[in-house]
Design an enzyme around this catalytic site. Structure first.
Site, PDB file in Angstrom:
ATOM      1  N   LYS A   1      19.537  15.590 -12.916  1.00  0.00           N
ATOM      2  CA  LYS A   1      19.590  16.740 -12.256  1.00  0.00           C
ATOM      3  C   LYS A   1      19.186  18.003 -13.207  1.00  0.00           C
ATOM      4  O   LYS A   1      19.483  18.174 -14.316  1.00  0.00           O
ATOM      5  CB  LYS A   1      21.146  17.179 -12.088  1.00  0.00           C
ATOM      6  CG  LYS A   1      21.468  18.413 -11.379  1.00  0.00           C
ATOM      7  CD  LYS A   1      22.606  18.959 -11.574  1.00  0.00           C
ATOM      8  CE  LYS A   1      22.897  19.997 -12.584  1.00  0.00           C
ATOM      9  NZ  LYS A   1      22.229  21.022 -12.244  1.00  0.00           N
TER      10      LYS A   1
ATOM     11  N   GLU B   1      24.420  31.134 -31.117  1.00  0.00           N
ATOM     12  CA  GLU B   1      23.035  30.905 -30.696  1.00  0.00           C
ATOM     13  C   GLU B   1      22.925  31.958 -29.486  1.00  0.00           C
ATOM     14  O   GLU B   1      23.637  32.005 -28.424  1.00  0.00           O
ATOM     15  CB  GLU B   1      23.121  29.646 -29.663  1.00  0.00           C
ATOM     16  CG  GLU B   1      21.765  28.973 -29.395  1.00  0.00           C
ATOM     17  CD  GLU B   1      21.795  27.633 -28.694  1.00  0.00           C
ATOM     18  OE1 GLU B   1      22.610  27.547 -27.979  1.00  0.00           O
ATOM     19  OE2 GLU B   1      20.895  27.033 -29.036  1.00  0.00           O
TER      20      GLU B   1
HETATM   21  P1  NDP Z   1      24.210  25.073 -19.479  1.00  0.00           P
HETATM   22  O1  NDP Z   1      24.684  24.167 -20.852  1.00  0.00           O
HETATM   23  O2  NDP Z   1      25.055  25.591 -18.537  1.00  0.00           O
HETATM   24  O3  NDP Z   1      23.121  24.315 -18.416  1.00  0.00           O
HETATM   25  C1  NDP Z   1      22.491  23.154 -18.844  1.00  0.00           C
HETATM   26  C2  NDP Z   1      22.585  22.152 -17.559  1.00  0.00           C
HETATM   27  O4  NDP Z   1      23.850  21.858 -17.577  1.00  0.00           O
HETATM   28  C3  NDP Z   1      22.130  22.551 -16.451  1.00  0.00           C
HETATM   29  O5  NDP Z   1      21.401  21.478 -15.614  1.00  0.00           O
HETATM   30  C4  NDP Z   1      23.372  23.048 -15.808  1.00  0.00           C
HETATM   31  O6  NDP Z   1      23.152  23.162 -14.546  1.00  0.00           O
HETATM   32  C5  NDP Z   1      24.265  21.942 -16.151  1.00  0.00           C
HETATM   33  N1  NDP Z   1      25.447  22.364 -15.964  1.00  0.00           N
HETATM   34  C6  NDP Z   1      26.381  23.507 -16.265  1.00  0.00           C
HETATM   35  N2  NDP Z   1      27.656  23.365 -16.285  1.00  0.00           N
HETATM   36  C7  NDP Z   1      27.933  22.020 -16.067  1.00  0.00           C
HETATM   37  C8  NDP Z   1      29.045  21.329 -16.007  1.00  0.00           C
HETATM   38  N3  NDP Z   1      30.166  21.942 -15.894  1.00  0.00           N
HETATM   39  N4  NDP Z   1      28.797  19.991 -15.589  1.00  0.00           N
HETATM   40  C9  NDP Z   1      27.735  19.363 -15.943  1.00  0.00           C
HETATM   41  N5  NDP Z   1      26.689  20.105 -15.853  1.00  0.00           N
HETATM   42  C10 NDP Z   1      26.567  21.300 -16.211  1.00  0.00           C
HETATM   43  O7  NDP Z   1      23.231  26.205 -20.160  1.00  0.00           O
HETATM   44  P2  NDP Z   1      23.228  27.687 -19.481  1.00  0.00           P
HETATM   45  O8  NDP Z   1      21.960  27.820 -18.592  1.00  0.00           O
HETATM   46  O9  NDP Z   1      24.474  28.218 -18.967  1.00  0.00           O
HETATM   47  O10 NDP Z   1      22.871  28.652 -20.724  1.00  0.00           O
HETATM   48  C11 NDP Z   1      23.977  28.921 -21.668  1.00  0.00           C
HETATM   49  C12 NDP Z   1      23.621  28.866 -22.978  1.00  0.00           C
HETATM   50  O11 NDP Z   1      23.342  27.133 -23.589  1.00  0.00           O
HETATM   51  C13 NDP Z   1      22.302  29.428 -23.405  1.00  0.00           C
HETATM   52  O12 NDP Z   1      22.353  30.648 -23.698  1.00  0.00           O
HETATM   53  C14 NDP Z   1      22.011  28.662 -24.780  1.00  0.00           C
HETATM   54  O13 NDP Z   1      22.857  29.422 -25.788  1.00  0.00           O
HETATM   55  C15 NDP Z   1      22.589  27.446 -24.322  1.00  0.00           C
HETATM   56  N6  NDP Z   1      21.362  26.381 -23.989  1.00  0.00           N
HETATM   57  C16 NDP Z   1      21.043  25.401 -24.700  1.00  0.00           C
HETATM   58  C17 NDP Z   1      19.938  24.719 -24.491  1.00  0.00           C
HETATM   59  C18 NDP Z   1      19.301  23.590 -25.271  1.00  0.00           C
HETATM   60  O14 NDP Z   1      18.258  23.261 -25.245  1.00  0.00           O
HETATM   61  N7  NDP Z   1      20.134  23.178 -26.194  1.00  0.00           N
HETATM   62  C19 NDP Z   1      19.422  24.681 -23.150  1.00  0.00           C
HETATM   63  C20 NDP Z   1      20.058  25.784 -22.193  1.00  0.00           C
HETATM   64  C21 NDP Z   1      21.044  26.564 -22.731  1.00  0.00           C
HETATM   65  P3  NDP Z   1      22.855  24.657 -13.867  1.00  0.00           P
HETATM   66  O15 NDP Z   1      21.980  25.294 -14.516  1.00  0.00           O
HETATM   67  O16 NDP Z   1      22.284  23.996 -12.343  1.00  0.00           O
HETATM   68  O17 NDP Z   1      23.969  25.453 -13.729  1.00  0.00           O
END
Ligand code: NDP
Length: 488
Positions: free
Chosen positions: A174, A384
């Site tokens: 996903k 972060e």
């Molecule tokens: P998330 O951790 O929410 O998203 C990453 C993935 O997880 C996306 O595919 C998202 O889906 C999915 N997801 C979100 N909530 C759930 C859940 N409850 N159960 C299962 N899957 C889930 O990142 P955000 O986009 O909200 O970003 C928030 C913060 O996370 C950023 O500001 C950053 O600090 C951090 N981040 C870190 C990353 C890394 O590479 N380490 C990458 C991205 C974010 P969907 O987007 O479809 O909701």
């Protein structure tokens, strides 16, 4: 504008509810296409397809050699479509074209690497006390849910899919609801490569609902996640339903440490690239710049002299070095941190606001921002931010630099700049981080394990280590005594 479908059980499908999500270019607000907005019901169908493909399909008996050939084919197809994929990646997630081209090439490399590794999954033979022959075999772990973020959509798809397929698993991937397009294009290439139906399933939909189902569903043997630490915790909770295996690649607040005996020009470039590549939306971004007090002035002057070379704009515009942030919500989050930094007493040296000019109005642009006089306890030094914000902290001794670097809940990446190899190695070995660089920042190789210490995650992706996360380990004991054991 294209109306995409999801890839489930070898077919292109809509969501059962027929709901659609609009996918927007973060650089200009243009509509790029629509994708199905799946919910749990749709994800369950994809999981069932992957389960059936694992338990009953031809994948089970596909040899490692043939699995490897499928991966080579996918790699070739990515290279054939490289230009189109790179441009689509730019439009969907905002990065500059040169960075997207790098990602596409590296995604192809990743499938190639694991294509080669498929035939090198070895067991072991053990000496045991009894008259036995005992050995260990590695077997595919099973059905794997994979959840990826929005910052490297195609590359993260490759990092997740390639090792799983090399190991013989089946998957449901996903992508983020914001950036699903290149993963769906990749699904088309996987279909063209001829993988048996159900081996790879790509579902689009929100984390809440669709993503949660992947973590919780008992038909999944594993969930692999890259994203924020808070979401990582929720994944763990969901995975406890059947104690499925979990790998987590989470965030970082990574120190980039510059010693006085560095090559200053190289360190200046490395500091800027470490912080602002991919708009700073990188888990391994060097977002804390630890600078030896004795060179602080020249380091700051050098960085400010170059900061205007970071040309902002839509990633397809020639010469652009930094694109828009992924969403309005992310832009607001980063702007909020800038406000926090000011209130905490840090000194803004540049940026801190949106660029001026009509070309920027429709995109989520933010100027590269550097804060000086940051102290280790400030929130901008600890949390972060995931955007183009760099915090400069000074130190006076090597011990102090190591202490500040390690004084974080995270432990993903770190950089060290010094021409003294003894010091550089001493410091690197003292850092509690899974990915370290000396006199460089950010190069990533498919051959090397990627992952973090502490709250930056569980397990490793990439490299030979990365395939372990998709394999089970079985011991087989053969009795070599012909007589009964004579116990009764
Ligand atoms: P998330 O951790 O929410 O998203 C990453 C993935 O997880 C996306 O595919 C998202 O889906 C999915 N997801 C979100 N909530 C759930 C859940 N409850 N159960 C299962 N899957 C889930 O990142 P955000 O986009 O909200 O970003 C928030 C913060 O996370 C950023 O500001 C950053 O600090 C951090 N981040 C870190 C990353 C890394 O590479 N380490 C990458 C991205 C974010 P969907 O987007 O479809 O909701």
């Amino acid at each position: 504008m294209k109306q995409y479908r999801m890839y489930v059980g070898g077919e292109w499908v809509e969501a059962k509810s027929k709901a659609l999500r609009q996918i927007i270019d973060p650089g200009n607000g243009e509509l790029l296409g629509t994708v199905p907005e799946s919910n749990r019901e749709d994800v369950i169908l994809a999981i069932e397809a992957a389960r059936e493909a694992f338990d009953k399909g031809p994948w089970k008996t596909t040899t490692a050699l043939d699995r490897g050939k499928f991966l080579f084919k996918i790699s070739d197809l990515i290279r054939r479509e490289a230009k189109r994929l790179a441009e689509l990646e730019v439009k969907n997630c905002g990065k500059p074209l040169a960075e997207a081209e790098f990602d596409v090439n590296d995604a192809a490399n990743c499938f190639e690497f694991y294509g080669g590794l498929a035939t090198k999954i070895h067991g072991e033979t053990m000496s045991v006390p009894a008259n036995s022959m005992s050995f260990v075999v590695r077997e595919p772990l099973g059905v794997c849910g994979q959840i990826i973020p929005w910052n490297f959509p195609l590359l993260m798809s490759a990092w997740k899919l390639a090792p799983a397929l090399a190991a013989g698993c089946t998957v449901i991937l996903k992508p983020s609801e914001l950036t699903p397009l290149t993963a769906l294009e990749l699904a088309g290439l996987i279909h063209e490569a001829g993988l048996p139906r159900g081996v790879v399933n790509i579902v689009t939909g929100p984390g809440v609902g669709a993503g949660e189902e992947l973590a919780q569903n008992k038909l999944c043997d594993k969930v692999a996640f890259t994203g924020g630490t808070l979401t990582g915790r929720k994944i763990l909770e969901g995975a406890s339903s059947n104690l499925k295996k979990v790998t987590l690649e989470l965030g970082g607040k990574n120190p980039n440490i510059v010693f006085a005996d560095c090559d200053l020009e190289a360190a200046i470039d490395g500091a800027l690239f470490g912080a602002f590549a991919n708009q700073g939306e990188v888990c391994s971004a060097g977002s804390r710049l630890l600078v030896d007090k004795s060179i602080h002035k020249s380091m700051v002057a050098g960085m400010l002299a170059k900061i205007d070379r970071i040309k902002l704009g839509h990633g397809l515009t020639p010469g652009v070095k930094m694109g828009p942030l992924i969403s309005k919500a992310q832009l607001e989050k980063v702007q909020n941190y800038i406000q926090i930094g000011i209130e905490e007493g840090a000194t803004p040296l540049c940026g801190g606001k949106r660029p001026e000019g009509s070309i920027f109005n429709k995109g989520n642009f933010l100027l590269p921002t550097i804060f000086d006089n940051v102290t280790p306890k400030m929130r901008i030094a600890r949390e972060e931010i995931f955007g183009p914000v760099l915090s400069i902290i000074t130190f006076e001794t090597e011990e102090e630099a190591i202490h500040i670097a390690n004084d974080t809940d995270y432990g993903l990446a770190a950089g060290v700049w010094s021409k003294n190899i003894f010091r550089a190695m001493r410091v690197v070995r003292s850092l509690r981080a899974g990915i370290t660089w000396i006199n460089t920042y950010h190069p990533t190789f498919n051959e090397l394990p990627w992952g973090g210490y502490k709250q930056s995650g569980w397990g490793r992706e990439l490299g030979i280590h990365g395939i372990d996360a998709y394999l089970e380990t079985k011991q087989i004991n053969i009795n070599l005594d012909e007589a009964p054991i004579g116990w009764y």
